[in-house]
Design a protein around this motif. Structure first.
Motif, PDB file in Angstrom:
ATOM      1  N   ASP A  47      -1.208  -6.321   7.928  1.00  0.00           N
ATOM      2  CA  ASP A  47      -0.827  -7.270   7.139  1.00  0.00           C
ATOM      3  C   ASP A  47       0.237  -7.151   6.348  1.00  0.00           C
ATOM      4  OD1 ASP A  47      -2.349  -9.918   5.726  1.00  0.00           O
ATOM      5  OD2 ASP A  47      -1.492  -8.600   3.905  1.00  0.00           O
ATOM      6  N   SER A  48       1.068  -8.188   5.981  1.00  0.00           N
ATOM      7  CA  SER A  48       2.557  -7.918   5.240  1.00  0.00           C
ATOM      8  C   SER A  48       2.223  -7.521   3.536  1.00  0.00           C
ATOM      9  CB  SER A  48       3.267  -9.121   5.169  1.00  0.00           C
ATOM     10  OG  SER A  48       3.751  -9.484   6.489  1.00  0.00           O
ATOM     11  N   LEU A  49       1.348  -7.809   3.050  1.00  0.00           N
ATOM     12  CA  LEU A  49       0.906  -7.462   1.861  1.00  0.00           C
ATOM     13  C   LEU A  49       0.422  -6.142   1.725  1.00  0.00           C
ATOM     14  CD1 LEU A  49       0.486  -8.116  -1.422  1.00  0.00           C
ATOM     15  CD2 LEU A  49      -1.646  -8.807  -0.792  1.00  0.00           C
ATOM     16  N   HIS A  50      -0.125  -5.486   2.635  1.00  0.00           N
ATOM     17  CA  HIS A  50      -0.745  -4.029   2.742  1.00  0.00           C
ATOM     18  C   HIS A  50       0.553  -3.439   2.959  1.00  0.00           C
ATOM     19  CE1 HIS A  50      -5.039  -5.559   4.365  1.00  0.00           C
ATOM     20  NE2 HIS A  50      -4.945  -5.642   2.933  1.00  0.00           N
ATOM     21  N   ARG A  51       1.540  -3.864   3.830  1.00  0.00           N
ATOM     22  CA  ARG A  51       2.470  -2.794   4.165  1.00  0.00           C
ATOM     23  C   ARG A  51       3.489  -2.636   3.135  1.00  0.00           C
ATOM     24  NH1 ARG A  51       4.289  -6.172   7.549  1.00  0.00           N
ATOM     25  NH2 ARG A  51       6.277  -5.085   8.230  1.00  0.00           N
ATOM     26  N   CYS A  52       3.775  -3.924   2.330  1.00  0.00           N
ATOM     27  CA  CYS A  52       4.618  -4.086   1.206  1.00  0.00           C
ATOM     28  C   CYS A  52       3.956  -3.080   0.066  1.00  0.00           C
ATOM     29  CB  CYS A  52       4.728  -5.563   0.583  1.00  0.00           C
ATOM     30  SG  CYS A  52       5.826  -5.724  -0.834  1.00  0.00           S
ATOM     31  N   THR A  53       2.796  -3.337  -0.386  1.00  0.00           N
ATOM     32  CA  THR A  53       1.986  -2.613  -1.419  1.00  0.00           C
ATOM     33  C   THR A  53       2.351  -1.186  -1.110  1.00  0.00           C
ATOM     34  OG1 THR A  53       0.595  -4.267  -1.729  1.00  0.00           O
ATOM     35  CG2 THR A  53      -0.276  -2.113  -2.736  1.00  0.00           C
ATOM     36  N   LEU A  54       1.803  -0.563  -0.027  1.00  0.00           N
ATOM     37  CA  LEU A  54       1.916   0.667   0.519  1.00  0.00           C
ATOM     38  C   LEU A  54       3.368   1.340   0.488  1.00  0.00           C
ATOM     39  CD1 LEU A  54      -0.301   2.403   3.283  1.00  0.00           C
ATOM     40  CD2 LEU A  54       2.213   2.959   2.756  1.00  0.00           C
ATOM     41  N   ALA A  55       4.300   0.626   0.972  1.00  0.00           N
ATOM     42  CA  ALA A  55       5.654   1.113   1.013  1.00  0.00           C
ATOM     43  C   ALA A  55       6.145   1.282  -0.287  1.00  0.00           C
ATOM     44  CB  ALA A  55       6.401   0.325   1.704  1.00  0.00           C
ATOM     45  N   HIS A  56       5.658   0.476  -1.268  1.00  0.00           N
ATOM     46  CA  HIS A  56       6.267   0.376  -2.696  1.00  0.00           C
ATOM     47  C   HIS A  56       5.714   1.479  -3.523  1.00  0.00           C
ATOM     48  CE1 HIS A  56       8.417  -1.551  -5.952  1.00  0.00           C
ATOM     49  NE2 HIS A  56       7.342  -2.179  -6.401  1.00  0.00           N
ATOM     50  N   TYR A  57       4.341   1.658  -3.223  1.00  0.00           N
ATOM     51  CA  TYR A  57       3.730   2.901  -3.744  1.00  0.00           C
ATOM     52  C   TYR A  57       4.238   4.304  -3.271  1.00  0.00           C
ATOM     53  CZ  TYR A  57       0.621   0.075  -6.695  1.00  0.00           C
ATOM     54  OH  TYR A  57       0.318  -0.595  -7.895  1.00  0.00           O
ATOM     55  N   MET A  58       4.587   4.373  -2.000  1.00  0.00           N
ATOM     56  CA  MET A  58       4.927   5.561  -1.273  1.00  0.00           C
ATOM     57  C   MET A  58       6.284   5.777  -1.727  1.00  0.00           C
ATOM     58  SD  MET A  58       4.167   7.925   1.063  1.00  0.00           S
ATOM     59  CE  MET A  58       3.884   7.761   2.678  1.00  0.00           C
ATOM     60  N   ALA A  59       7.093   4.843  -2.031  1.00  0.00           N
ATOM     61  CA  ALA A  59       8.392   5.051  -2.806  1.00  0.00           C
ATOM     62  C   ALA A  59       8.302   6.067  -4.052  1.00  0.00           C
ATOM     63  CB  ALA A  59       9.041   3.757  -3.035  1.00  0.00           C
ATOM     64  N   ASP A  60       7.521   5.503  -5.093  1.00  0.00           N
ATOM     65  CA  ASP A  60       7.110   6.362  -6.316  1.00  0.00           C
ATOM     66  C   ASP A  60       6.569   7.837  -5.918  1.00  0.00           C
ATOM     67  OD1 ASP A  60       7.594   4.106  -7.483  1.00  0.00           O
ATOM     68  OD2 ASP A  60       5.861   3.451  -7.954  1.00  0.00           O
ATOM     69  N   ALA A  61       5.982   8.128  -4.824  1.00  0.00           N
ATOM     70  CA  ALA A  61       5.393   9.386  -4.361  1.00  0.00           C
ATOM     71  C   ALA A  61       6.845  10.286  -3.869  1.00  0.00           C
ATOM     72  CB  ALA A  61       4.407   9.288  -3.405  1.00  0.00           C
TER      73      ALA A  61
END
Length: 198
Positions: A47-61
């Motif tokens: 799902d696009s929202l899942h992918r967007c959310t995960l990638a956004h937080y992964m960037a912070d990590a």
């Protein structure tokens, strides 16, 4: 969508949330590992929202600014992959400083064929100001002020999707801070951005 599919999607968001708790607690490596495992499972068909959310937080990590930029670009690509015209619904919970607002298809390039549940499209739209703000901050860290200004302008243009609440006001304030910073350094590349907004 079946109850089983909904439960599966809720489980994905729960797992992302658990990884984010680790990230906020300072365990960046374990957060990266868990987010990476989820990404491996959902990246192709998720799902696009899942992918967007995960990638956004992964960037912070990420520790490397170039890696952070790469993940923030993935987050924007996932957001751009939503098809327009779906009936919006109230977005799920958000944390200040991370969020979105322009028309799907703008940004880093649309991912053809990806769709999301109706409420997810609206949720991703509300994230656009923050997605572009994150990219602007990444480009500041990489001493690319012109690219930073482009995404900062897109962040500002997308703020119409934000509510007048703590989240929306936090994103607008962060945009204004980075605008002031870039305006104060017209003759040189900006210093590394000290920290992401929380």
């Amino acid at each position: 969508m079946t109850e089983q599919q909904e439960a599966s999607e809720d489980a994905v968001m729960t797992r992302i949330g658990q990884a984010v708790i680790l990230l906020h607690a300072g365990d960046r490596e374990e957060a990266r590992n868990r987010l990476g495992e989820i990404w491996a499972e959902i990246a192709a068909e998720g799902d696009s929202l899942h992918r967007c959310t995960l990638a956004h937080y992964m960037a912070d990590a990420q520790d490397d600014p170039a890696d952070e930029l790469a993940w923030d670009l993935r987050a924007l690509t996932a957001a751009d992959g939503l098809r327009p015209g779906e009936e919006p619904a109230l977005p799920p919970g958000r944390r200040p400083g991370h969020g979105v607002g322009q028309t799907p298809g703008e940004g880093s390039g649309q991912v053809v064929g990806q769709t999301a549940r109706p409420g997810h499209q609206q949720a991703v739209r509300v994230f656009y100001p923050s997605l572009h703000l994150s990219l602007a901050a990444d480009y500041v860290k990489l001493r690319r002020p012109e690219a930073a200004r482009v995404h900062l302008a897109r962040a500002r243009a997308a703020t119409g999707a934000l509510a007048d609440d703590g989240y929306g006001n936090g994103v607008r304030a962060a945009i204004a801070r980075l605008e002031r910073r870039l305006a104060a350094e017209p003759g040189e590349g900006p210093r590394p951005f000290p920290e992401q907004y929380s």
